[in-house]
Write a protein that holds these residues in place. Structure first.
Motif, PDB file in Angstrom:
ATOM      1  N   PHE A  47     -14.324   7.278  41.970  1.00 44.63           N
ATOM      2  CA  PHE A  47     -14.125   7.266  40.522  1.00 44.63           C
ATOM      3  C   PHE A  47     -15.378   6.819  39.771  1.00 44.63           C
ATOM      4  O   PHE A  47     -15.817   7.469  38.827  1.00 44.63           O
ATOM      5  CB  PHE A  47     -12.925   6.364  40.193  1.00 44.63           C
ATOM      6  CG  PHE A  47     -12.885   5.889  38.776  1.00 44.63           C
ATOM      7  CD1 PHE A  47     -12.816   6.806  37.728  1.00 44.63           C
ATOM      8  CD2 PHE A  47     -12.922   4.536  38.461  1.00 44.63           C
ATOM      9  CE1 PHE A  47     -12.774   6.374  36.406  1.00 44.63           C
ATOM     10  CE2 PHE A  47     -12.875   4.106  37.152  1.00 44.63           C
ATOM     11  CZ  PHE A  47     -12.821   5.038  36.123  1.00 44.63           C
ATOM     12  N   ILE A  48     -15.978   5.688  40.201  1.00 43.00           N
ATOM     13  CA  ILE A  48     -17.143   5.146  39.493  1.00 43.00           C
ATOM     14  C   ILE A  48     -18.309   6.136  39.540  1.00 43.00           C
ATOM     15  O   ILE A  48     -18.978   6.369  38.516  1.00 43.00           O
ATOM     16  CB  ILE A  48     -17.571   3.787  40.092  1.00 43.00           C
ATOM     17  CG1 ILE A  48     -16.436   2.762  39.984  1.00 43.00           C
ATOM     18  CG2 ILE A  48     -18.835   3.276  39.401  1.00 43.00           C
ATOM     19  CD1 ILE A  48     -16.047   2.421  38.559  1.00 43.00           C
ATOM     20  N   HIS A  49     -18.543   6.729  40.729  1.00 48.72           N
ATOM     21  CA  HIS A  49     -19.631   7.705  40.875  1.00 48.72           C
ATOM     22  C   HIS A  49     -19.419   8.904  39.960  1.00 48.72           C
ATOM     23  O   HIS A  49     -20.350   9.360  39.282  1.00 48.72           O
ATOM     24  CB  HIS A  49     -19.724   8.161  42.336  1.00 48.72           C
ATOM     25  CG  HIS A  49     -20.817   9.146  42.585  1.00 48.72           C
ATOM     26  ND1 HIS A  49     -20.635  10.296  43.341  1.00 48.72           N
ATOM     27  CD2 HIS A  49     -22.103   9.187  42.159  1.00 48.72           C
ATOM     28  CE1 HIS A  49     -21.761  10.974  43.376  1.00 48.72           C
ATOM     29  NE2 HIS A  49     -22.667  10.321  42.670  1.00 48.72           N
ATOM     30  N   CYS A  50     -18.196   9.411  39.918  1.00 46.35           N
ATOM     31  CA  CYS A  50     -17.881  10.565  39.071  1.00 46.35           C
ATOM     32  C   CYS A  50     -18.045  10.202  37.598  1.00 46.35           C
ATOM     33  O   CYS A  50     -18.627  10.962  36.813  1.00 46.35           O
ATOM     34  CB  CYS A  50     -16.460  11.043  39.348  1.00 46.35           C
ATOM     35  SG  CYS A  50     -15.976  12.512  38.405  1.00 46.35           S
ATOM     36  N   PHE A  51     -17.546   9.043  37.214  1.00 43.31           N
ATOM     37  CA  PHE A  51     -17.611   8.590  35.818  1.00 43.31           C
ATOM     38  C   PHE A  51     -19.066   8.449  35.362  1.00 43.31           C
ATOM     39  O   PHE A  51     -19.469   8.967  34.313  1.00 43.31           O
ATOM     40  CB  PHE A  51     -16.870   7.254  35.686  1.00 43.31           C
ATOM     41  CG  PHE A  51     -16.575   6.838  34.278  1.00 43.31           C
ATOM     42  CD1 PHE A  51     -15.370   7.156  33.679  1.00 43.31           C
ATOM     43  CD2 PHE A  51     -17.508   6.110  33.540  1.00 43.31           C
ATOM     44  CE1 PHE A  51     -15.084   6.758  32.375  1.00 43.31           C
ATOM     45  CE2 PHE A  51     -17.241   5.711  32.242  1.00 43.31           C
ATOM     46  CZ  PHE A  51     -16.027   6.039  31.656  1.00 43.31           C
ATOM     47  N   VAL A  58     -24.070  14.408  30.720  1.00 46.84           N
ATOM     48  CA  VAL A  58     -23.764  14.911  29.376  1.00 46.84           C
ATOM     49  C   VAL A  58     -23.375  13.834  28.364  1.00 46.84           C
ATOM     50  O   VAL A  58     -22.971  14.156  27.247  1.00 46.84           O
ATOM     51  CB  VAL A  58     -22.642  15.977  29.442  1.00 46.84           C
ATOM     52  CG1 VAL A  58     -23.193  17.333  29.806  1.00 46.84           C
ATOM     53  CG2 VAL A  58     -21.547  15.591  30.421  1.00 46.84           C
ATOM     54  N   GLY A  59     -23.491  12.557  28.747  1.00 47.37           N
ATOM     55  CA  GLY A  59     -23.226  11.489  27.796  1.00 47.37           C
ATOM     56  C   GLY A  59     -21.742  11.265  27.534  1.00 47.37           C
ATOM     57  O   GLY A  59     -20.878  11.796  28.232  1.00 47.37           O
ATOM     58  N   VAL A  60     -21.478  10.464  26.503  1.00 51.24           N
ATOM     59  CA  VAL A  60     -20.095  10.128  26.143  1.00 51.24           C
ATOM     60  C   VAL A  60     -19.293  11.376  25.811  1.00 51.24           C
ATOM     61  O   VAL A  60     -18.106  11.488  26.150  1.00 51.24           O
ATOM     62  CB  VAL A  60     -20.070   9.143  24.946  1.00 51.24           C
ATOM     63  CG1 VAL A  60     -18.635   8.887  24.486  1.00 51.24           C
ATOM     64  CG2 VAL A  60     -20.734   7.829  25.325  1.00 51.24           C
ATOM     65  N   GLY A  62     -19.438  14.157  27.180  1.00 54.00           N
ATOM     66  CA  GLY A  62     -18.988  14.792  28.411  1.00 54.00           C
ATOM     67  C   GLY A  62     -17.690  14.194  28.924  1.00 54.00           C
ATOM     68  O   GLY A  62     -16.865  14.894  29.508  1.00 54.00           O
ATOM     69  N   LEU A  63     -17.507  12.885  28.712  1.00 53.45           N
ATOM     70  CA  LEU A  63     -16.270  12.229  29.130  1.00 53.45           C
ATOM     71  C   LEU A  63     -15.098  12.661  28.258  1.00 53.45           C
ATOM     72  O   LEU A  63     -13.938  12.563  28.671  1.00 53.45           O
ATOM     73  CB  LEU A  63     -16.435  10.708  29.065  1.00 53.45           C
ATOM     74  CG  LEU A  63     -17.436  10.117  30.071  1.00 53.45           C
ATOM     75  CD1 LEU A  63     -17.692   8.657  29.756  1.00 53.45           C
ATOM     76  CD2 LEU A  63     -16.912  10.266  31.494  1.00 53.45           C
ATOM     77  N   TYR A  64     -15.408  13.122  27.053  1.00 52.79           N
ATOM     78  CA  TYR A  64     -14.363  13.623  26.154  1.00 52.79           C
ATOM     79  C   TYR A  64     -14.343  15.153  26.129  1.00 52.79           C
ATOM     80  O   TYR A  64     -13.798  15.754  25.215  1.00 52.79           O
ATOM     81  CB  TYR A  64     -14.553  13.060  24.741  1.00 52.79           C
ATOM     82  CG  TYR A  64     -13.990  11.667  24.588  1.00 52.79           C
ATOM     83  CD1 TYR A  64     -12.677  11.472  24.183  1.00 52.79           C
ATOM     84  CD2 TYR A  64     -14.764  10.551  24.883  1.00 52.79           C
ATOM     85  CE1 TYR A  64     -12.144  10.204  24.068  1.00 52.79           C
ATOM     86  CE2 TYR A  64     -14.241   9.269  24.766  1.00 52.79           C
ATOM     87  CZ  TYR A  64     -12.927   9.105  24.354  1.00 52.79           C
ATOM     88  OH  TYR A  64     -12.390   7.839  24.238  1.00 52.79           O
ATOM     89  N   LYS A  65     -14.956  15.776  27.173  1.00 49.85           N
ATOM     90  CA  LYS A  65     -14.933  17.234  27.275  1.00 49.85           C
ATOM     91  C   LYS A  65     -13.488  17.704  27.366  1.00 49.85           C
ATOM     92  O   LYS A  65     -12.681  17.148  28.110  1.00 49.85           O
ATOM     93  CB  LYS A  65     -15.687  17.669  28.539  1.00 49.85           C
ATOM     94  CG  LYS A  65     -16.048  19.144  28.576  1.00 49.85           C
ATOM     95  CD  LYS A  65     -17.236  19.431  27.686  1.00 49.85           C
ATOM     96  CE  LYS A  65     -17.734  20.864  27.881  1.00 49.85           C
ATOM     97  NZ  LYS A  65     -18.823  21.186  26.964  1.00 49.85           N
ATOM     98  N   GLY A  66     -13.171  18.716  26.600  1.00 49.96           N
ATOM     99  CA  GLY A  66     -11.804  19.212  26.615  1.00 49.96           C
ATOM    100  C   GLY A  66     -10.874  18.445  25.697  1.00 49.96           C
ATOM    101  O   GLY A  66      -9.655  18.605  25.769  1.00 49.96           O
TER     102      GLY A  66
END
Length: 304
Positions: A47-51, A58-60, A62-66
């Motif tokens: 999880f940590i590696h993926c996050f 892609v920055g923050v 990218g975490l809110y992609k979709g």
């Protein structure tokens, strides 16, 4: 005095939509991580590696992609879910030969939620397909499963691709696995939520509506945790079907399950469980907090 059925339906629909917005705002980064780990389990160590990898790539944002289809998905799913939940409670009363308006047990409410999930599955499948593809687009291109477009992927580009390659029915790839996931999942979801609220109410010597904000949010999170523990492997298969169909693979639910187990092992079906369990308490706590408070406010204003 009970409100008119049409007014009650509008209240349930609106409160469910408010809950859906709160759920996305609180949990989208963890959902993005979950989908990436489900569809490309060998690409990330955990999880940590993926996050962190997603944040660095892609920055923050990218975490809110979709987030756009996630908002549409959660608003439509929860609006339809809680609208149907009200009607399904009436159906459960009818089947149990109870008077309309009679209080239901926690198990009866869980059964109503399970029945309501069939209708919400029809609403969420198309938007969830678009969301999952957006979230995993980088990995699909990086792994060579699809050709790199060189252009930024947006909701509209994904929608156009689905329509071009599969037509309108393409949005319902993974519908059977979505329904298989929702029926037992929402039985556990509503059952655990109501049971947890009942336990808090009994301990505090009050009714369910008087337990306060934190116990309410914990009850929502507990319901979400029970849902995901039961249905997570099904959700993993659904994500695979929806994302991999982008590359032309049109395999069904059972074929996908067997292929994952044969080539990657049973534990692969639990890839991404960690961010899902971390996400469930803030996301579902926010969902039920927004739903219950919105519903209470609307009932006080329009219920008479």
């Amino acid at each position: 005095m009970a409100p008119h059925p049409v007014v009650q339906a509008i209240i349930d629909f609106t409160a469910g939509a408010a809950g859906g917005i709160a759920c996305v705002a609180a949990g989208q980064p963890f959902d993005t991580t979950k989908v990436k780990m489900q569809t490309f389990p060998t690409m990330y160590r955990g999880f940590i590696h993926c996050f962190i990898s997603t944040f660095r790539q892609v920055g923050v944002r990218g975490l809110y992609k979709g987030s756009s289809p996630a908002l549409i998905a959660n608003i439509s799913e929860n609006a339809v879910l809680f609208l149907s939940y009200g009607f399904c409670q009436k159906a459960v009363r009818y089947m149990c030969r109870l008077e309309q308006g009679a209080a239901l047990s926690d198990i009866q409410k869980a059964s109503a939620g399970s029945l309501a999930s069939i209708f919400s599955a029809m609403a969420i499948c198309p938007t969830e397909l678009v969301k999952c593809r957006l979230q995993a687009m980088h990995e699909m291109e990086a792994s060579g499963k699809i050709a790199a477009s060189g252009h930024k992927s947006t909701v509209w580009t994904v929608v156009k691709t689905v329509l071009k390659t599969d037509g309108p029915l393409g949005f319902y790839h993974g519908l059977s696995s979505t329904i298989v996931r929702e029926i037992p999942g929402y039985f556990c979801f509503f059952g655990a939520y109501e049971l947890c609220r009942s336990t808090f109410a009994q301990y505090m010597g009050t009714d369910k509506d008087g337990i306060g904000m934190l116990p309410l949010m914990f009850s929502g999170g507990f319901g979400g945790a029970c849902l995901w523990l039961v249905v997570y492997p099904i959700d993993c298969v659904k994500s695979r079907i929806q994302v991999y169909s982008l590359s032309g693979r049109q395999e069904g639910f059972m074929k996908t399950v067997l292929a994952i187990i044969r080539s990657e092992g049973v534990l692969t079906l639990y890839s991404g469980l960690t961010p899902t369990m971390i996400r469930t308490f803030p996301a579902n706590g926010a969902l039920f907090l927004a739903y219950e408070f919105s519903r209470k406010m609307l009932m006080e204003k329009f219920g008479d």
